[in-house]
Write an enzyme that holds these catalytic residues in place. Structure first.
Site, mmCIF file in Angstrom:
data_model
loop_
_atom_site.group_PDB
_atom_site.id
_atom_site.type_symbol
_atom_site.label_atom_id
_atom_site.label_comp_id
_atom_site.label_asym_id
_atom_site.label_seq_id
_atom_site.Cartn_x
_atom_site.Cartn_y
_atom_site.Cartn_z
ATOM 1 N N SER A 29 15.473 -25.257 -0.112
ATOM 2 C CA SER A 29 16.678 -24.617 0.289
ATOM 3 C C SER A 29 18.010 -25.301 0.005
ATOM 4 O O SER A 29 17.704 -26.705 -0.015
ATOM 5 C CB SER A 29 16.632 -24.181 1.633
ATOM 6 O OG SER A 29 17.879 -23.496 2.075
ATOM 7 N N TYR A 88 15.433 -26.370 11.195
ATOM 8 C CA TYR A 88 15.101 -25.683 9.822
ATOM 9 C C TYR A 88 15.798 -26.665 8.537
ATOM 10 O O TYR A 88 15.229 -26.675 7.662
ATOM 11 C CB TYR A 88 15.534 -24.241 9.730
ATOM 12 C CG TYR A 88 15.777 -23.616 8.188
ATOM 13 C CD1 TYR A 88 14.168 -23.225 7.732
ATOM 14 C CD2 TYR A 88 16.622 -23.413 7.298
ATOM 15 C CE1 TYR A 88 14.310 -22.627 6.557
ATOM 16 C CE2 TYR A 88 16.607 -23.058 5.911
ATOM 17 C CZ TYR A 88 15.240 -22.574 5.711
ATOM 18 O OH TYR A 88 15.253 -22.229 4.247
#
Length: 256
Positions: free
Chosen positions: A139, A152
């Site tokens: 990501s 995360y």
């Protein structure tokens, strides 16, 4: 089975689209996720449309023995994995000290541990055969700290670092490792992470667009692909020069 791609998190989102792209190229598949019914439906779709062979493995990758069991099952069936797509992952929004530890631990188990172990188990065979491609779904979150998604963002920083280091180790072996680094994508991720209503997801890309960029980069043997030009310019050209606290406040506001 030939040109087999093993895809985790294949029941929805980016993983499902990666499976479709792989099958469109007449390449066989092993699709992995927790939800067996969704996997079975995808198997029927891909075999019916493209004449490929698809093996379903319903498995919770946060379980300690999951990666080992997948490897042993495929080894026992004499199935060689030529493409490994470590795609499964999830996030969760909130103040770190108020979040449930079980959820955070599961996030680390899936986003980091499962990805690392699957790579460790399948990579030696790829190197020995002198061919193979690994695509790790990371990501743009991996390029910065993420207030309100501290764990995360940290797991994706690990994926970026790990992918590039291993890619360097196996350079000239015939095996490549690529990190797919999208921005916001219209998948179940936003709902699970409680982020559907944030600025980040206002102009989210489709899973198909993201999967295509990732697959193309993997085929080309690139180290990483940031799927959004604007984000790439910001990450590479602006963020390194922004004062840390200013950057942290910007990200926190985007996720609020």
């Amino acid at each position: 089975m030939q040109y087999v791609g093993l895809i985790t998190g294949a029941s929805s989102g980016i993983g499902k689209e990666l499976a479709r792209i792989h099958a469109e190229r007449k390449r066989d598949l092993v699709i992995v996720a927790r939800r067996k019914e969704e996997l079975q439906e995808l198997k029927e779709e891909l075999e019916g449309k493209h004449g490929v062979t698809v093996k379903v493995i319903a498995k919770d990758l946060t379980a300690p023995a999951a990666a080992k069991e997948i490897f042993q099952e495929l080894e026992g069936a004499n199935i060689t994995v030529d493409y490994l797509f470590n795609n499964a992952g999830f996030g969760g929004r909130g103040l770190f000290h108020e979040q449930d530890w079980g959820m955070l631990n599961g996030m680390i188990d899936l986003n980091v541990t499962a990805l690392t172990e699957l790579t460790h188990r399948f990579l030696p065979g790829m190197v020995q055969r002198g061919r193979g491609k690994i695509l790790n779904t990371s990501s743009t979150a991996g390029f910065m700290p993420g207030p309100l998604q501290a764990v995360y963002f940290a797991t994706k920083a690990y994926v970026n670092s790990f992918s590039q280091a291993v890619a360097s180790e196996v350079e000239n072996s015939g095996v490549t490792v690529t990190a797919l680094c999208p921005g916001a994508v219209k998948t179940e991720f936003g709902e699970v992470a409680d982020m559907d209503d944030t600025d980040m997801f206002e102009n989210a890309r489709s899973p198909r667009y993201t999967a295509e960029r990732g697959y193309e980069a993997m085929e080309a043997g690139k180290l990483e692909v940031i799927t959004e030009t604007g984000l790439k310019v910001m990450i590479k050209g602006a963020i390194p020069f922004i004062p840390k606290r200013v950057g942290l406040n910007m990200i926190k506001k985007m996720q609020s």
